[in-house]
Write a protein that holds these residues in place. Structure first.
Motif, PDB file in Angstrom:
ATOM      1  N   LEU A 239       1.346  -1.569   0.826  1.00 35.09           N
ATOM      2  CA  LEU A 239      -0.050  -0.127   0.053  1.00 35.09           C
ATOM      3  C   LEU A 239       0.688   0.996  -0.215  1.00 35.09           C
ATOM      4  CD1 LEU A 239      -2.868   1.032   0.211  1.00 35.09           C
ATOM      5  CD2 LEU A 239      -3.440   1.075   2.561  1.00 35.09           C
ATOM      6  N   ILE A 240       1.608   1.201   0.778  1.00 34.70           N
ATOM      7  CA  ILE A 240       2.787   2.688   1.068  1.00 34.70           C
ATOM      8  C   ILE A 240       3.594   2.649  -0.508  1.00 34.70           C
ATOM      9  CG2 ILE A 240       4.875   3.445   2.297  1.00 34.70           C
ATOM     10  CD1 ILE A 240       4.292   1.681   4.496  1.00 34.70           C
TER      11      ILE A 240
ATOM     12  N   VAL B 165       1.227   4.307  -3.010  1.00 31.49           N
ATOM     13  CA  VAL B 165       0.811   5.261  -2.925  1.00 31.49           C
ATOM     14  C   VAL B 165       1.934   6.352  -3.057  1.00 31.49           C
ATOM     15  CG1 VAL B 165       0.091   6.887  -1.094  1.00 31.49           C
ATOM     16  CG2 VAL B 165      -1.067   4.688  -0.525  1.00 31.49           C
TER      17      VAL B 165
ATOM     18  N   LYS C  57      -3.047   8.680  -2.089  1.00 32.53           N
ATOM     19  CA  LYS C  57      -3.727   7.521  -1.119  1.00 32.53           C
ATOM     20  C   LYS C  57      -4.759   6.974  -2.595  1.00 32.53           C
ATOM     21  CE  LYS C  57      -6.460   7.811   1.988  1.00 32.53           C
ATOM     22  NZ  LYS C  57      -7.760   8.545   3.407  1.00 32.53           N
ATOM     23  N   GLU C  58      -6.027   8.319  -3.068  1.00 33.94           N
ATOM     24  CA  GLU C  58      -6.952   7.717  -3.947  1.00 33.94           C
ATOM     25  C   GLU C  58      -6.311   7.135  -5.545  1.00 33.94           C
ATOM     26  OE1 GLU C  58     -10.067   8.455  -2.932  1.00 33.94           O
ATOM     27  OE2 GLU C  58      -8.431   9.163  -1.527  1.00 33.94           O
TER      28      GLU C  58
ATOM     29  N   ALA D 245      -3.868   5.333  -5.825  1.00 33.03           N
ATOM     30  CA  ALA D 245      -3.126   3.706  -5.315  1.00 33.03           C
ATOM     31  C   ALA D 245      -4.042   3.127  -5.340  1.00 33.03           C
ATOM     32  CB  ALA D 245      -2.479   4.058  -4.220  1.00 33.03           C
ATOM     33  N   LEU D 246      -5.674   3.171  -4.055  1.00 36.61           N
ATOM     34  CA  LEU D 246      -6.590   3.091  -3.806  1.00 36.61           C
ATOM     35  C   LEU D 246      -7.187   2.488  -5.534  1.00 36.61           C
ATOM     36  CD1 LEU D 246      -7.828   4.339  -0.526  1.00 36.61           C
ATOM     37  CD2 LEU D 246      -6.817   2.376  -0.791  1.00 36.61           C
TER      38      LEU D 246
ATOM     39  N   ILE E 107       2.726   8.177   8.356  1.00 30.22           N
ATOM     40  CA  ILE E 107       1.654   6.590   7.795  1.00 30.22           C
ATOM     41  C   ILE E 107       1.542   6.061   9.217  1.00 30.22           C
ATOM     42  CG2 ILE E 107       3.077   4.250   7.292  1.00 30.22           C
ATOM     43  CD1 ILE E 107       4.092   5.482   5.436  1.00 30.22           C
TER      44      ILE E 107
ATOM     45  N   ASN F  36      -1.732   7.607  10.961  1.00 33.15           N
ATOM     46  CA  ASN F  36      -2.943   7.385   9.882  1.00 33.15           C
ATOM     47  C   ASN F  36      -3.512   6.010   9.049  1.00 33.15           C
ATOM     48  OD1 ASN F  36      -4.444  10.391   8.944  1.00 33.15           O
ATOM     49  ND2 ASN F  36      -1.815  10.686   8.650  1.00 33.15           N
TER      50      ASN F  36
ATOM     51  N   TYR G   8      -5.442   4.084   6.180  1.00 38.54           N
ATOM     52  CA  TYR G   8      -5.282   3.820   5.537  1.00 38.54           C
ATOM     53  C   TYR G   8      -5.440   2.545   5.136  1.00 38.54           C
ATOM     54  CZ  TYR G   8      -2.000   7.487   4.161  1.00 38.54           C
ATOM     55  OH  TYR G   8      -1.575   8.719   3.957  1.00 38.54           O
TER      56      TYR G   8
ATOM     57  N   ASP H 143      -9.118   2.244   4.763  1.00 41.52           N
ATOM     58  CA  ASP H 143     -10.080   2.697   2.968  1.00 41.52           C
ATOM     59  C   ASP H 143      -9.157   1.495   1.852  1.00 41.52           C
ATOM     60  OD1 ASP H 143     -11.136   4.920   3.799  1.00 41.52           O
ATOM     61  OD2 ASP H 143      -8.647   6.241   3.500  1.00 41.52           O
ATOM     62  N   TRP H 144      -8.285   1.057   2.449  1.00 39.22           N
ATOM     63  CA  TRP H 144      -8.072  -0.071   1.097  1.00 39.22           C
ATOM     64  C   TRP H 144      -8.992  -1.315   1.454  1.00 39.22           C
ATOM     65  CZ3 TRP H 144      -6.815  -4.749   3.092  1.00 39.22           C
ATOM     66  CH2 TRP H 144      -6.543  -5.982   2.052  1.00 39.22           C
TER      67      TRP H 144
END
Length: 350
Positions: A181-182, A185, A191-192, A194-195, A333, A336, A340, A343-344
């Motif tokens: 995930l990191i 991103v 983030k958006e 990446a998701l 990180i 949050n 994170y 959201d994933w």
């Protein structure tokens, strides 16, 4: 005194004697044992890993037996949180950002490990609550037998050829899974973005896995074409898994990149055998053990003054050649991480 009362008094005295002796001469901190909770990767599947050698040498030199408990980084922190009122572990070893999470939750106590001045500032806590014992980096692995060459970009993984042939460990549970995930991103610029990509990737993803270490064998056997991992663990596994290849996804600039995922260790707050825990931490960071990180464990020494020249060290240097490095904002990180991960889960339906 009647005989039955005398016998009872004698029995009670015998029962009380060892209890009094235990209180007066032996405590938990004096016991010849130390318990380690650790992320997987440093212990060999055939008893030939860095942990195996270090723990055996430590026991031989000190007489202190090492009790070892292994799991995903998040899993180990969660277990330590549940046991906070009655700690069972003495030393906790996890990948970022879980070592920072453990620190924030008050699970780690300050201890200046011997020779800690030889570890770079980025690889240790400013207040001495944790320190890297083995340096490491994020990566992916692929099946060299079925793929003529490694994938180069994230976009390639969306190909239908990877359907049910791709898997990555669970963010928030496994350190390497959180690293996926990191990295996404970073590579997708937010983030958006990446998701949105990971939502698409879910069509090919086999499903959750609490342990990254269990994925490489599936790749070697041909059950998966691609999985996530880390350089130390996967390089060590490749010695007995000839089908395993290591690669690094390219970012938007087309260059393969990665970031540091060190195995970071700390002394648990109110550890039942804290003196033994301190001895083990000193031992793991000692020059002799650090010289063996690459030769035995396939990783990178945490000490700046150790420059190994063994065959593994040379191969690892070559593997990392041409790969760019970036440093995540670990403070953000850590702060949050929960949101994170939530959201994933929402984006991927996990």
């Amino acid at each position: 005194m009647p005989r039955n009362r005398l016998a009872l008094a004698t029995a009670l005295a015998l029962l009380a004697a060892p209890a009094l002796s235990a209180c007066g001469s032996s405590t938990a901190s004096d016991a010849k044992e130390v318990t380690v909770y650790s992320a997987d990767g440093l212990k060999g599947e055939n008893g030939d890993g860095w942990y195996d050698k270090v723990f055996a040498d430590f026991t031989r030199q000190t007489g202190i037996k090492v009790k070892y408990v292994e799991g995903g980084s998040g899993e180990m922190v969660q277990r330590a949180v549940r046991e906070k009122s009655n700690p069972q572990a003495d030393v906790l070893v996890t990948l970022p950002p879980f070592i920072q999470q453990a620190d924030a939750k008050g699970l780690l106590q300050k201890y200046e490990v011997k020779d800690s001045d030889q570890v770079s500032g980025a690889d240790k806590a400013a207040d001495g609550t944790w320190i890297s014992v083995v340096d490491n980096y994020f990566c992916f692995v692929y099946d060299k037998k079925k793929l003529k060459q490694a994938p180069k970009t994230w976009a390639e993984l969306l190909d239908p050829a990877y359907k049910n042939k791709l898997q990555y460990s669970t963010p928030g549970v496994a350190g390497d899974g959180t690293a996926v995930l990191i990295k996404a991103v970073h590579d997708f610029g937010g983030k958006e973005q990446a998701l949105a990509y990971l939502k698409k990737l879910q069509a090919n993803n086999v499903g959750p896995s609490a342990s990254t270490g269990k994925l490489a064998p599936k790749v070697d056997k041909g059950e998966l074409l691609v999985a996530n991992g880390d350089v130390q663990m996967n390089y060590a596994q490749s010695k007995t898994m000839p089908g395993l290849g290591i690669w690094f996804p390219a970012g938007q600039d087309g260059k393969p990149s990665t970031f540091a995922l060190p195995y970071a260790a700390g002394l648990v707050t109110k550890a039942p055998h804290s003196a033994n825990g301190r001895k083990l931490l000193d031992f793991m960071l000692a020059r002799t053990q650090q010289q063996e990180v690459s030769a035995i464990g396939g990783g990178f020494s945490a000490r700046q003054d150790v420059k190994p020249t063994d065959a593994n060290a040379i191969a690892l240097t070559k593997l990392m050649d041409g790969v760019d490095f970036f440093e995540p904002d670990w403070t953000d990180i850590d702060k949050n991480l929960t949101s994170y991960v939530e959201d994933w889960k929402s984006a991927t339906g996990s």
